[in-house]
Write an enzyme that holds these catalytic residues in place. Structure first.
Site, PDB file in Angstrom:
ATOM      1  N   ASP A  28      -3.182 -18.136  -0.122  1.00  0.00           N
ATOM      2  CA  ASP A  28      -4.125 -18.836  -1.014  1.00  0.00           C
ATOM      3  C   ASP A  28      -4.886 -19.910  -0.243  1.00  0.00           C
ATOM      4  OD1 ASP A  28      -1.642 -20.046  -0.818  1.00  0.00           O
ATOM      5  OD2 ASP A  28      -1.498 -20.597  -2.935  1.00  0.00           O
ATOM      6  N   LYS A  66       2.767 -15.296   2.148  1.00  0.00           N
ATOM      7  CA  LYS A  66       3.036 -16.013   0.890  1.00  0.00           C
ATOM      8  C   LYS A  66       4.548 -16.254   0.845  1.00  0.00           C
ATOM      9  CE  LYS A  66       1.830 -17.662  -3.160  1.00  0.00           C
ATOM     10  NZ  LYS A  66       0.988 -18.877  -3.316  1.00  0.00           N
ATOM     11  N   ASP A 110     -12.654  -8.757   3.830  1.00  0.00           N
ATOM     12  CA  ASP A 110     -13.859  -8.778   2.981  1.00  0.00           C
ATOM     13  C   ASP A 110     -14.367 -10.211   2.839  1.00  0.00           C
ATOM     14  OD1 ASP A 110     -13.412  -6.006   2.413  1.00  0.00           O
ATOM     15  OD2 ASP A 110     -14.342  -6.284   0.440  1.00  0.00           O
ATOM     16  N   TYR A 129       0.820  -1.210   0.000  1.00  0.00           N
ATOM     17  CA  TYR A 129       0.000   0.000   0.000  1.00  0.00           C
ATOM     18  C   TYR A 129       0.857   1.265   0.000  1.00  0.00           C
ATOM     19  CZ  TYR A 129      -4.727  -1.813   0.847  1.00  0.00           C
ATOM     20  OH  TYR A 129      -5.957  -2.398   0.728  1.00  0.00           O
ATOM     21  N   ASP A 164      -6.537  -6.898   4.042  1.00  0.00           N
ATOM     22  CA  ASP A 164      -7.632  -6.227   3.350  1.00  0.00           C
ATOM     23  C   ASP A 164      -8.516  -7.265   2.674  1.00  0.00           C
ATOM     24  OD1 ASP A 164      -9.115  -4.055   2.217  1.00  0.00           O
ATOM     25  OD2 ASP A 164      -8.079  -4.443   0.315  1.00  0.00           O
TER      26      ASP A 164
END
Ligand code: IPM
Ligand code: MN
Length: 348
Positions: free
Chosen positions: A217, A185, A245, A140, A241
């Protein structure tokens, strides 16, 4: 107690949900004899319109000086093609950075009365985990840009940035189910490998907490097939983030989820949803994510009983079916305002 709160309604449905939130806080103030002073500030599209910038230095200064910031939501498709730094979202990102809100806390609990989730009831019942999302670093905030036919976003993390949020996450877990899951990851990314190294080292200071690791993942799949396995999910800015959601699917609406963003000296509270431009002005958005964010604010003020009063009233509105359309399958849904009124009355 007296508290000075900066209020940023923002764009889209922001003003509608914030109106209900302030109403609830005023009810708490009345019942428990607190004085909440609100300073209304502009961030996002409204600030671009008025000041030609998504946030001004004055606004940042006022936020830094207040006891807490209550934030609605920002974003407007009108500004989709604005250059770097000039989108509504840039106002929020700059505010997070300048207030040094490195730790974003997003609790996910299931409401068994709701039947708006596509996930089977036996899988989602009992879910209670918290995402600790790093909020001021990573992709970000790395250098970004474009030249000719290329674009780039650098992802950078320092040990210190990983350490400070990790300690908060471990501490939180020690009062809960004593399990921290680091999501990364690290089979591909060097920043993720640094996260693993640092978090493993910190875990030695918390011997009673079980630490495990999931690749992002796999984690996105596990949240859907077995969300009950989680206690604290610790992760970077981008993965946090996305996972938050995704976690909203456990109840079937992102409109329910609150968050707290904390730094060493500052506090900001905001629902995790966006500005929902399509619903703007329609009185249909769910105010609960924002109302529960104000509950988290009261917790940080040390007003536990007051925070519990809000939580209890929200749970009652859900169990009584006094809810907006996003969490009601038939036509018996109510408006943003109706839900706020019910919660207010219940508190008073
Ligand atoms: C969130 C939002 C923000 C983010 C946007 C509005 C910049 O999606 O708080 O999750 O990506 O952090
Ligand atoms: Mn988001």
């Amino acid at each position: 107690m007296k508290k000075n709160i900066s209020v940023i309604e923002g764009d889209g449905v922001g003003p509608e949900i914030m109106k209900q939130t302030i109403k609830i806080l005023n009810a708490i103030g009345k019942k428990y004899k607190h004085k909440f002073n609100y300073t209304i500030l502009l961030v996002g599209g409204k600030s671009i319109e008025k000041f030609n910038s998504p946030i001004t230095e004055n606004t940042i200064k006022t936020c830094l000086e207040s006891d807490a910031v209550l934030f609605g939501c920002v974003g407007d498709p009108k500004y989709d093609n604005n250059p770097i730094g000039m989108k509504p979202e840039d106002g929020l990102l700059k505010l997070r950075k300048r207030m040094n809100l490195f730790c974003n806390i997003r609790p996910i609990i299931s409401y068994p009365e709701l039947d708006t989730s596509p996930i089977k009831k036996n899988i989602r019942d009992g879910v209670d985990f918290i995402i600790y999302r790093e909020l001021t670093g990573g992709i970000y905030f790395g250098k970004k840009g474009r030249n000719n036919d290329k674009a780039y976003d650098y992802c950078v993390y320092s040990k210190k940035e990983i350490e400070r949020i990790s300690r908060i996450a471990f501490k939180a877990s020690s009062f809960r189910k004593k399990k921290v899951t680091l999501v990364d990851k690290s089979n591909v990314l060097e920043t993720s490998r640094l996260w693993r190294d640092v978090v493993k080292k910190i875990s030695l200071d918390y011997p009673d907490i079980y630490l495990d690791f999931l690749y992002i993942d796999n984690a996105s799949m596990q949240i859907i097939i077995n969300p009950n396995q989680f206690d604290i999910i610790l992760t970077d800015n981008m993965f946090g983030d996305i996972l938050s959601d995704e976690s909203s699917v456990i109840n079937g609406s992102i409109g329910l989820l609150p968050s707290a963003s904390i730094g060493n000296n500052n506090l900001l509270f905001e629902p995790i949803h966006g500005s929902y431009p399509k619903a703007k002005g329609k009185n249909i958005a769910n105010p609960i994510g924002s109302i529960l964010s104000s509950k988290m604010m009261l917790d940080y003020f040390g007003m536990k009983e007051e925070g519990n009063a809000i939580e209890y009233a929200v749970k009652k509105s859900i169990s009584e079916g006094i809810v907006t359309e996003d969490i009601m399958k038939n036509n018996n849904f109510l408006s943003t305002e109706d839900v706020g009124n019910y919660i207010e009355k219940y508190i008073l």
